[in-house]
Design a protein around this motif. Structure first.
Motif, PDB file in Angstrom:
ATOM      1  N   ARG A  97     -31.245 -64.679 -62.887  1.00 12.64           N
ATOM      2  CA  ARG A  97     -30.899 -66.012 -62.431  1.00 12.64           C
ATOM      3  C   ARG A  97     -31.894 -66.562 -61.422  1.00 12.64           C
ATOM      4  NH1 ARG A  97     -24.287 -66.370 -62.137  1.00 12.64           N
ATOM      5  NH2 ARG A  97     -23.920 -65.509 -64.219  1.00 12.64           N
ATOM      6  N   GLY A  98     -32.777 -65.744 -60.916  1.00 10.11           N
ATOM      7  CA  GLY A  98     -33.769 -66.210 -59.957  1.00 10.11           C
ATOM      8  C   GLY A  98     -35.045 -66.668 -60.634  1.00 10.11           C
ATOM      9  N   ARG A  99     -35.849 -67.410 -59.871  1.00 12.37           N
ATOM     10  CA  ARG A  99     -37.136 -67.858 -60.395  1.00 12.37           C
ATOM     11  C   ARG A  99     -38.113 -66.697 -60.503  1.00 12.37           C
ATOM     12  NH1 ARG A  99     -41.852 -69.593 -58.155  1.00 12.37           N
ATOM     13  NH2 ARG A  99     -40.979 -69.264 -56.092  1.00 12.37           N
ATOM     14  N   VAL A 100     -37.977 -65.701 -59.644  1.00  8.26           N
ATOM     15  CA  VAL A 100     -38.828 -64.513 -59.644  1.00  8.26           C
ATOM     16  C   VAL A 100     -37.931 -63.302 -59.824  1.00  8.26           C
ATOM     17  CG1 VAL A 100     -40.512 -63.164 -58.335  1.00  8.26           C
ATOM     18  CG2 VAL A 100     -40.481 -65.653 -58.135  1.00  8.26           C
ATOM     19  N   GLY A 101     -38.364 -62.345 -60.617  1.00  7.34           N
ATOM     20  CA  GLY A 101     -37.591 -61.132 -60.849  1.00  7.34           C
ATOM     21  C   GLY A 101     -38.279 -59.914 -60.283  1.00  7.34           C
ATOM     22  N   ALA A 102     -37.606 -58.770 -60.386  1.00  2.17           N
ATOM     23  CA  ALA A 102     -38.162 -57.510 -59.885  1.00  2.17           C
ATOM     24  C   ALA A 102     -37.298 -56.376 -60.423  1.00  2.17           C
ATOM     25  CB  ALA A 102     -38.202 -57.497 -58.354  1.00  2.17           C
ATOM     26  N   ASP A 103     -37.824 -55.133 -60.405  1.00  3.01           N
ATOM     27  CA  ASP A 103     -39.245 -54.838 -60.246  1.00  3.01           C
ATOM     28  C   ASP A 103     -39.958 -54.875 -61.610  1.00  3.01           C
ATOM     29  OD1 ASP A 103     -39.307 -54.503 -57.497  1.00  3.01           O
ATOM     30  OD2 ASP A 103     -38.681 -52.425 -57.608  1.00  3.01           O
ATOM     31  N   GLY A 104     -39.261 -54.337 -62.622  1.00  7.04           N
ATOM     32  CA  GLY A 104     -39.829 -54.313 -63.961  1.00  7.04           C
ATOM     33  C   GLY A 104     -39.321 -53.118 -64.736  1.00  7.04           C
ATOM     34  N   MET A 105     -39.937 -52.868 -65.887  1.00  4.84           N
ATOM     35  CA  MET A 105     -39.540 -51.743 -66.718  1.00  4.84           C
ATOM     36  C   MET A 105     -40.771 -51.097 -67.332  1.00  4.84           C
ATOM     37  SD  MET A 105     -37.739 -53.788 -69.876  1.00  4.84           S
ATOM     38  CE  MET A 105     -36.862 -52.296 -70.348  1.00  4.84           C
ATOM     39  N   ALA A 106     -40.594 -49.886 -67.876  1.00  2.00           N
ATOM     40  CA  ALA A 106     -41.713 -49.112 -68.407  1.00  2.00           C
ATOM     41  C   ALA A 106     -41.295 -48.440 -69.703  1.00  2.00           C
ATOM     42  CB  ALA A 106     -42.173 -48.061 -67.397  1.00  2.00           C
ATOM     43  N   ILE A 107     -42.264 -48.325 -70.617  1.00  2.00           N
ATOM     44  CA  ILE A 107     -42.109 -47.592 -71.874  1.00  2.00           C
ATOM     45  C   ILE A 107     -43.002 -46.366 -71.778  1.00  2.00           C
ATOM     46  CG2 ILE A 107     -42.326 -47.701 -74.380  1.00  2.00           C
ATOM     47  CD1 ILE A 107     -42.140 -50.776 -74.105  1.00  2.00           C
ATOM     48  N   TRP A 108     -42.430 -45.170 -71.992  1.00  2.00           N
ATOM     49  CA  TRP A 108     -43.131 -43.921 -71.696  1.00  2.00           C
ATOM     50  C   TRP A 108     -43.376 -43.105 -72.960  1.00  2.00           C
ATOM     51  CZ3 TRP A 108     -44.615 -43.466 -66.676  1.00  2.00           C
ATOM     52  CH2 TRP A 108     -43.896 -44.183 -65.711  1.00  2.00           C
ATOM     53  N   PHE A 109     -44.496 -42.350 -72.923  1.00  2.00           N
ATOM     54  CA  PHE A 109     -44.738 -41.226 -73.827  1.00  2.00           C
ATOM     55  C   PHE A 109     -45.355 -40.130 -72.980  1.00  2.00           C
ATOM     56  CE2 PHE A 109     -47.567 -38.749 -76.625  1.00  2.00           C
ATOM     57  CZ  PHE A 109     -46.617 -38.244 -77.504  1.00  2.00           C
ATOM     58  N   THR A 110     -44.570 -39.100 -72.660  1.00  2.00           N
ATOM     59  CA  THR A 110     -45.002 -38.059 -71.740  1.00  2.00           C
ATOM     60  C   THR A 110     -44.703 -36.686 -72.334  1.00  2.00           C
ATOM     61  OG1 THR A 110     -42.869 -38.129 -70.586  1.00  2.00           O
ATOM     62  CG2 THR A 110     -44.643 -39.523 -69.728  1.00  2.00           C
ATOM     63  N   ALA A 111     -45.380 -35.682 -71.777  1.00  3.52           N
ATOM     64  CA  ALA A 111     -45.191 -34.318 -72.266  1.00  3.52           C
ATOM     65  C   ALA A 111     -43.794 -33.803 -71.955  1.00  3.52           C
ATOM     66  CB  ALA A 111     -46.249 -33.395 -71.660  1.00  3.52           C
ATOM     67  N   GLN A 112     -43.216 -34.224 -70.824  1.00  6.85           N
ATOM     68  CA  GLN A 112     -41.875 -33.815 -70.440  1.00  6.85           C
ATOM     69  C   GLN A 112     -41.032 -35.052 -70.164  1.00  6.85           C
ATOM     70  OE1 GLN A 112     -40.809 -30.710 -70.474  1.00  6.85           O
ATOM     71  NE2 GLN A 112     -42.835 -29.834 -70.963  1.00  6.85           N
ATOM     72  N   PRO A 113     -39.714 -35.004 -70.421  1.00  3.41           N
ATOM     73  CA  PRO A 113     -38.876 -36.151 -70.077  1.00  3.41           C
ATOM     74  C   PRO A 113     -38.907 -36.434 -68.583  1.00  3.41           C
ATOM     75  CG  PRO A 113     -37.708 -34.628 -71.530  1.00  3.41           C
ATOM     76  CD  PRO A 113     -38.954 -33.923 -71.088  1.00  3.41           C
ATOM     77  N   GLY A 114     -38.946 -37.696 -68.231  1.00  2.00           N
ATOM     78  CA  GLY A 114     -39.017 -38.060 -66.831  1.00  2.00           C
ATOM     79  C   GLY A 114     -37.668 -37.962 -66.139  1.00  2.00           C
ATOM     80  N   ILE A 115     -37.742 -37.991 -64.807  1.00  2.00           N
ATOM     81  CA  ILE A 115     -36.543 -38.015 -63.978  1.00  2.00           C
ATOM     82  C   ILE A 115     -36.608 -39.271 -63.108  1.00  2.00           C
ATOM     83  CG2 ILE A 115     -36.259 -35.514 -63.961  1.00  2.00           C
ATOM     84  CD1 ILE A 115     -37.595 -35.455 -61.241  1.00  2.00           C
ATOM     85  N   GLU A 116     -35.520 -39.569 -62.436  1.00  2.00           N
ATOM     86  CA  GLU A 116     -35.473 -40.778 -61.616  1.00  2.00           C
ATOM     87  C   GLU A 116     -36.507 -40.706 -60.498  1.00  2.00           C
ATOM     88  OE1 GLU A 116     -32.185 -42.882 -58.762  1.00  2.00           O
ATOM     89  OE2 GLU A 116     -31.549 -42.276 -60.774  1.00  2.00           O
ATOM     90  N   GLY A 117     -37.281 -41.808 -60.350  1.00  2.00           N
ATOM     91  CA  GLY A 117     -38.348 -41.808 -59.372  1.00  2.00           C
ATOM     92  C   GLY A 117     -38.784 -43.207 -58.991  1.00  2.00           C
ATOM     93  N   PRO A 118     -39.937 -43.348 -58.315  1.00  2.00           N
ATOM     94  CA  PRO A 118     -40.351 -44.635 -57.751  1.00  2.00           C
ATOM     95  C   PRO A 118     -41.137 -45.530 -58.700  1.00  2.00           C
ATOM     96  CG  PRO A 118     -41.834 -42.923 -56.997  1.00  2.00           C
ATOM     97  CD  PRO A 118     -40.799 -42.235 -57.844  1.00  2.00           C
ATOM     98  N   VAL A 119     -41.554 -45.040 -59.859  1.00  2.45           N
ATOM     99  CA  VAL A 119     -42.397 -45.819 -60.766  1.00  2.45           C
ATOM    100  C   VAL A 119     -41.493 -46.453 -61.829  1.00  2.45           C
ATOM    101  CG1 VAL A 119     -44.402 -45.800 -62.286  1.00  2.45           C
ATOM    102  CG2 VAL A 119     -44.284 -44.234 -60.346  1.00  2.45           C
ATOM    103  N   PHE A 120     -41.032 -47.643 -61.541  1.00  2.00           N
ATOM    104  CA  PHE A 120     -40.155 -48.381 -62.455  1.00  2.00           C
ATOM    105  C   PHE A 120     -38.972 -47.529 -62.911  1.00  2.00           C
ATOM    106  CE2 PHE A 120     -44.397 -50.252 -62.917  1.00  2.00           C
ATOM    107  CZ  PHE A 120     -44.112 -51.575 -62.600  1.00  2.00           C
ATOM    108  N   GLY A 121     -38.398 -46.795 -61.980  1.00  2.00           N
ATOM    109  CA  GLY A 121     -37.223 -45.988 -62.253  1.00  2.00           C
ATOM    110  C   GLY A 121     -37.492 -44.571 -62.690  1.00  2.00           C
ATOM    111  N   SER A 122     -38.760 -44.188 -62.916  1.00  2.00           N
ATOM    112  CA  SER A 122     -39.098 -42.830 -63.353  1.00  2.00           C
ATOM    113  C   SER A 122     -40.013 -42.174 -62.332  1.00  2.00           C
ATOM    114  CB  SER A 122     -39.761 -42.859 -64.738  1.00  2.00           C
ATOM    115  OG  SER A 122     -39.937 -41.554 -65.235  1.00  2.00           O
ATOM    116  N   ASN A 123     -40.305 -40.893 -62.555  1.00  2.00           N
ATOM    117  CA  ASN A 123     -41.057 -40.118 -61.570  1.00  2.00           C
ATOM    118  C   ASN A 123     -42.540 -40.448 -61.616  1.00  2.00           C
ATOM    119  OD1 ASN A 123     -40.660 -38.473 -64.186  1.00  2.00           O
ATOM    120  ND2 ASN A 123     -42.482 -37.570 -63.279  1.00  2.00           N
TER     121      ASN A 123
END
Length: 502
Positions: A97-123
């Motif tokens: 609903r705001g003119r500016v949004g945050a923070d964003g989202m990420a699409i991953w392909f990694t060797a191990q599944p990620g955990i919750e962290g500071p980079v768009f919700g992942s480690n």
């Protein structure tokens, strides 16, 4: 511009596959994909996927984060992709609903599944690829929303202060928030060449992609997990994933016909996938029949908690019309009182009877005031004033017609409620108020205009007696006619709108 985009995509595809005799064969990986409807099982799980944080699934997709502050969510595949070449197509909706949004989202392909962290919700320090859809401008360079790809070998930390600009392998400036249709991101990794395509969500065509970035000599893990994560900060957006489709790409062998996945096997896998969704749909219907009360409690209705933009605009229009109706109703009541008084005065003047005008305080004696005859110059003055009143009535008729047209347009536009019609309705409403204000000022000027040559008052034989001149009397009658005409036009307009509405 569209022709240039298509040419760029065509050149990129030709460059990638120039050494091959034919395009690679795609194999659908249903264990690494999901798509609605009927996505969730009875235990709220997503087949072959795991999710956590603030993410919650629904029948149509998965909401990674709601539009609340400081939320993080993620979803990852349970199985590994055992293919060196692959392609994914992700359908996303980012709305706030705001003119500016945050923070964003990420699409991953990694060797191990990620955990919750500071980079768009992942480690941080991931080993693999991250395609970021960054909504917030941390470096104050006015270059967001931005789509970028960052490759990490597990040793580097993401540079949040500069939005990872120095770490990206490529990117493009694309606005992906609050689009009329879901946006699509296609990521293709083929023979160490990484290509990202972007669909801006402005049309319903799912194949209308434009090239966002392309990088060669990109080394990624031979096997890995796919995932999507998102995060919100001081500002918040809804981050939804509607589908995630994965294909492994088979490199064709030159000179060998029929090499790769047979068509029969692909048809078998697709049929198995369709049968699985049919079973889920049947299980959902059975659950609804067995537990109808529980299903109603689990339903989530946004309209119950939030007011839509269309309802807000329609309410403003109806409030404005109600105020106009109340104002005209008060004017009609005052005009009725004025008509009664004028009819009494006119009847006494026509009968030659004296007109008694009350003055001073209550309890004082009322004395008759004899009205003198009208002179020739007074008649001329009255005729001139009547001509002025007629001209004013013509101007007011034009204003009333404009008001009627704008009111009909506002009533007709309230049903659609588009984002572009809201501003037009507000402007029409302000113009309507300005027109009524102009009518009020014109009437004030007519009533306050000095009458030159009018009949004067008799000598002040009785100091407490007021004078009613013929000029003022006829001006009052003209003002009364103006208001009566305006009220009749308004009432006809309201009746026509009520018939159209019902």
């Amino acid at each position: 511009m569209a022709a240039v985009k298509v040419l760029n995509v065509f050149v990129a595809v030709i460059f990638v596959y120039s050494v091959q005799c034919e395009l690679p064969k795609a194999k659908f990986e249903y264990k690494l994909s999901f798509k609605g409807p009927h996505l969730v099982q009875r235990d709220k799980s997503v087949p072959f996927w795991t999710y956590g944080g603030d993410a919650f699934p629904s029948d149509e997709g998965i909401r990674i984060t709601p539009s609340l502050r400081s939320k993080k969510g993620w979803i990852w595949t349970k199985n590994l992709l055992n293919a060196q070449n692959w392609q994914i197509e992700v359908t996303i909706r980012v709305a706030g609903r705001g003119r500016v949004g945050a923070d964003g989202m990420a699409i991953w392909f990694t060797a191990q599944p990620g955990i919750e962290g500071p980079v768009f919700g992942s480690n941080d320090k991931w080993n693999g690829l991250g395609v970021f859809l960054d909504s917030f401008d941390n470096d104050q360079q006015q270059n967001n929303p931005y789509v970028m790809a960052v490759v990490n070998d597990g040793t580097k930390m993401f540079d949040h202060q500069n939005d990872g600009f120095s770490q990206q392998v490529g990117g493009c400036l694309r606005d992906f928030r609050n689009k009329p249709y879901p946006i699509r991101v296609k990521v293709e990794y083929y023979q160490k060449a990484l290509t990202v395509y972007f669909n801006n969500g402005m049309t319903q065509n799912p194949n209308e992609y434009e090239l966002c970035l392309r990088a060669i000599d990109v080394t990624l893990p031979a096997m890995g997990h796919f995932g999507v994560s998102a995060a919100t900060g001081g500002l918040a957006d809804d981050h939804d994933v509607l589908s995630f489709l994965t294909h492994s790409l088979q490199v064709p062998t030159q000179g060998v016909v029929g090499q790769g996945v047979p068509d029969d096997e692909r048809v078998k896998f697709e049929k198995e996938f369709d049968d699985y969704y049919k079973e889920l749909e049947k299980a959902k219907q059975d659950f609804q029949k067995q537990h109808p009360d529980k299903v109603r409690q689990d339903e989530y209705d946004d309209d119950k908690y939030f007011e839509s933009q269309n309802e807000r605009e329609l309410k403003m229009i109806f409030d404005g019309q109600s105020n106009i109706h109340g104002t005209l109703k008060d004017l009609n009541r005052k005009l009725d009182e004025l008509i009664g008084r004028q009819e009494l005065v006119l009847s006494r003047v026509s009968a030659g009877q004296p007109v008694q005008v009350q003055g001073g305080q209550q309890g004082q004696a009322q004395q008759p005031l004899m009205i003198d005859t009208i002179q020739r110059h007074e008649v001329n003055q009255v005729l001139n004033n009547q001509n002025d009143v007629i001209n004013q009535i013509r101007d007011m008729r034009k204003i009333i017609n404009d008001i009627q047209v704008k009111a009909a347009g506002m009533q007709g536009g309230s049903g659609g409620g588009g984002g572009g019609q809201a501003m037009g309705n507000q402007m029409a409403f302000h113009e309507l108020k300005d027109g009524l204000q102009g009518v009020r000022q014109d009437m004030a000027q007519i009533l306050s205009r000095p009458q030159v040559g009018a009949a004067g008052c008799p000598p002040p034989m009785c100091p407490n007696i007021n004078c009613l001149s013929p000029v003022i009397f006829f001006i009052a009658i003209g003002a009364q006619l103006i208001f009566i005409i305006g009220y009749m036009v308004y009432r006809q307009n309201k009746e026509a709108q009520a018939k159209k509405f019902y």
